[in-house]
Enzyme design. Structure first.
Site, PDB file in Angstrom:
ATOM      1  N   MET A 120     -13.582   9.660   5.744  1.00  0.00           N
ATOM      2  CA  MET A 120     -12.613   9.827   4.656  1.00  0.00           C
ATOM      3  C   MET A 120     -11.203   9.656   5.211  1.00  0.00           C
ATOM      4  SD  MET A 120     -13.943  10.472   1.690  1.00  0.00           S
ATOM      5  CE  MET A 120     -15.705  10.382   1.343  1.00  0.00           C
ATOM      6  N   HIS A 121     -10.451   8.694   4.634  1.00  0.00           N
ATOM      7  CA  HIS A 121      -9.079   8.515   5.108  1.00  0.00           C
ATOM      8  C   HIS A 121      -8.127   7.978   4.056  1.00  0.00           C
ATOM      9  CE1 HIS A 121     -10.454   4.352   5.383  1.00  0.00           C
ATOM     10  NE2 HIS A 121      -9.185   4.001   5.422  1.00  0.00           N
ATOM     11  N   ARG A 122      -8.607   7.614   2.861  1.00  0.00           N
ATOM     12  CA  ARG A 122      -7.715   7.036   1.850  1.00  0.00           C
ATOM     13  C   ARG A 122      -6.682   8.068   1.407  1.00  0.00           C
ATOM     14  NH1 ARG A 122      -8.094   1.445   1.410  1.00  0.00           N
ATOM     15  NH2 ARG A 122     -10.244   0.902   1.897  1.00  0.00           N
TER      16      ARG A 122
ATOM     17  N   ASP B 114     -14.843   6.342   1.982  1.00  0.00           N
ATOM     18  CA  ASP B 114     -13.867   5.663   1.131  1.00  0.00           C
ATOM     19  C   ASP B 114     -13.345   4.417   1.846  1.00  0.00           C
ATOM     20  OD1 ASP B 114     -12.202   6.783   3.051  1.00  0.00           O
ATOM     21  OD2 ASP B 114     -11.183   8.150   1.677  1.00  0.00           O
TER      22      ASP B 114
ATOM     23  N   ARG C  15      -5.610   9.958  10.039  1.00  0.00           N
ATOM     24  CA  ARG C  15      -5.028  10.174   8.708  1.00  0.00           C
ATOM     25  C   ARG C  15      -5.850  11.233   7.984  1.00  0.00           C
ATOM     26  NH1 ARG C  15      -2.344   8.962   4.266  1.00  0.00           N
ATOM     27  NH2 ARG C  15      -1.010   7.338   5.106  1.00  0.00           N
TER      28      ARG C  15
END
Length: 367
Positions: free
Chosen positions: A203-205, A278, A238
């Site tokens: 997950m990084h969006r 994501d 991130r």
């Protein structure tokens, strides 16, 4: 001879570039690699050069992180200096990160031809920074190198002349297929103390991890997945602080890992019962590996992974029921699709090299 300059800034760029650099080298082209340093953690960048057999970068701009304007400005300043000193025959950019659009802008203003690998992908969601980067890069590119058929239509709808678009296949899949024998799932389980059955997540969006409230909601649903099976999540720089502050690691069946190199990461993906992500590229990789993929986004620029692979778009609320189904709940497991998308055959690199060498020949440029 003027070199072909590859601009690389983030993990997916390296994976896509490796077969292109190899094929252009076989064609006798002079090449240079500019690493922008957009991903500056060794596990997010340098290790990929070693694992993928990429040549050492000719320069590392060391730009690092920052806001979009700050990072893009720093990239443009550094890239203008490099392009001015090297006078490239062609600049090749990959994907949709800030390094991609920065290089395309600088090259266009210096009247240097640009080739965009992975052109024409569209999510039609302009709130995504990547969508802005993709659209603008394609407008500036002399060669739009397309990985899936629907991208040709997107480019045509945006006024890109058909002669600039070339359907070449997916170089990320070249890299995946070339390294299949290296993805040792048993070794990955032992190295990272993974259980026999697990779900892998990434997950990084920004839309999922930047806002504390959203990150907390995401973590609650990830914990719901962990109630079904152990959840293994290599945490991208991130969003790391936000996700951990939301209690990501407080569930006993959540295994938080540092970012992994390419070989270790894909080995872990290959051994997973399902993937929650994501990411864009991971939707493609799971399609080929036949691992059920749940993409926590309202849209995807890779719809071919849904029609040809195991990918499904889910909301936060749909995540746990979808994971239950993918893991073989009452409705049965999500079936893998055996057919590969068109031209995802391991030969995109040579096709890209052929297009580029023909373009340079037609324009009287020796590379």
């Amino acid at each position: 001879m003027a070199p072909i300059v590859h601009v690389l800034g983030a993990r997916p760029n390296f994976v896509k570039a490796a077969p292109v650099i190899r094929a252009l080298g076989a064609a006798g082209a002079e090449q240079a690699v500019v690493h922008t340093g957009q991903h500056y953690d060794e596990r997010m960048s340098e290790i990929f050069f070693v694992e993928l057999g990429l040549p050492e970068p000719d320069v590392n701009l060391g730009v690092g992180s920052g806001g979009h304007a700050e990072q893009t400005a720093a990239l443009m300043i550094g890239l203008e200096r490099e392009f001015t000193s090297r006078s490239p025959a062609l600049v090749i950019v990959y994907g949709d990160v800030n390094s991609t659009i920065a290089a395309a802008l600088v090259a266009a203003k210096l009247h240097i031809p640009v080739a965009h690998v992975e052109a024409g992908l569209r999510s039609f969601d302009m709130t995504m920074p990547e969508e802005v980067n993709r659209r603008l890069t394609d407008q500036l590119s002399d060669l739009c190198l397309v990985t899936s058929p629907e991208a040709i239509g997107h480019l045509a709808n945006e006024g890109v002349p058909v002669a600039r678009a070339h359907f070449v296949g997916n170089p990320m899949i070249d890299t995946l297929l070339a390294n299949l024998d290296s993805f040792d799932t048993a070794k990955a389980r032992a190295a990272f103390d993974l259980p026999e059955r697990y779900v892998l997540a990434t997950m990084h969006r920004p839309a999922n991890v930047d806002a504390p409230g959203t990150a907390a909601a995401l973590v609650r649903h990830l914990h719901g997945v962990a109630d079904l099976a152990d959840l293994v999540i290599p945490v991208h720089p991130r969003g790391r602080a936000t996700l951990l502050a939301a209690g990501l690691d407080e569930h006993p069946r959540v295994h938080v890992l540092e970012p992994l190199g390419y070989i270790d990461f894909i080995a872990a993906v290959r051994g997973a019962a399902a993937v929650v992500t994501d990411s864009g590229g991971l939707q493609e990789e799971t399609t080929i590996l036949g691992v059920p993929c749940l993409t926590v986004r309202p849209n995807t620029e890779r719809p071919i992974t849904i029609t040809h692979g195991t990918n499904r778009l889910v909301t936060f609320e749909e995540l746990v029921p979808a994971a239950r189904k993918a893991l073989g709940g009452p409705d049965g497991p999500s079936p893998a699709h055996d057919a590969r998308p068109p031209l995802w055959d391991g030969h995109a690199g040579p096709r890209i090299a052929d297009v580029i060498m023909e373009f340079l020949g037609e324009h009287g440029v020796a590379a």
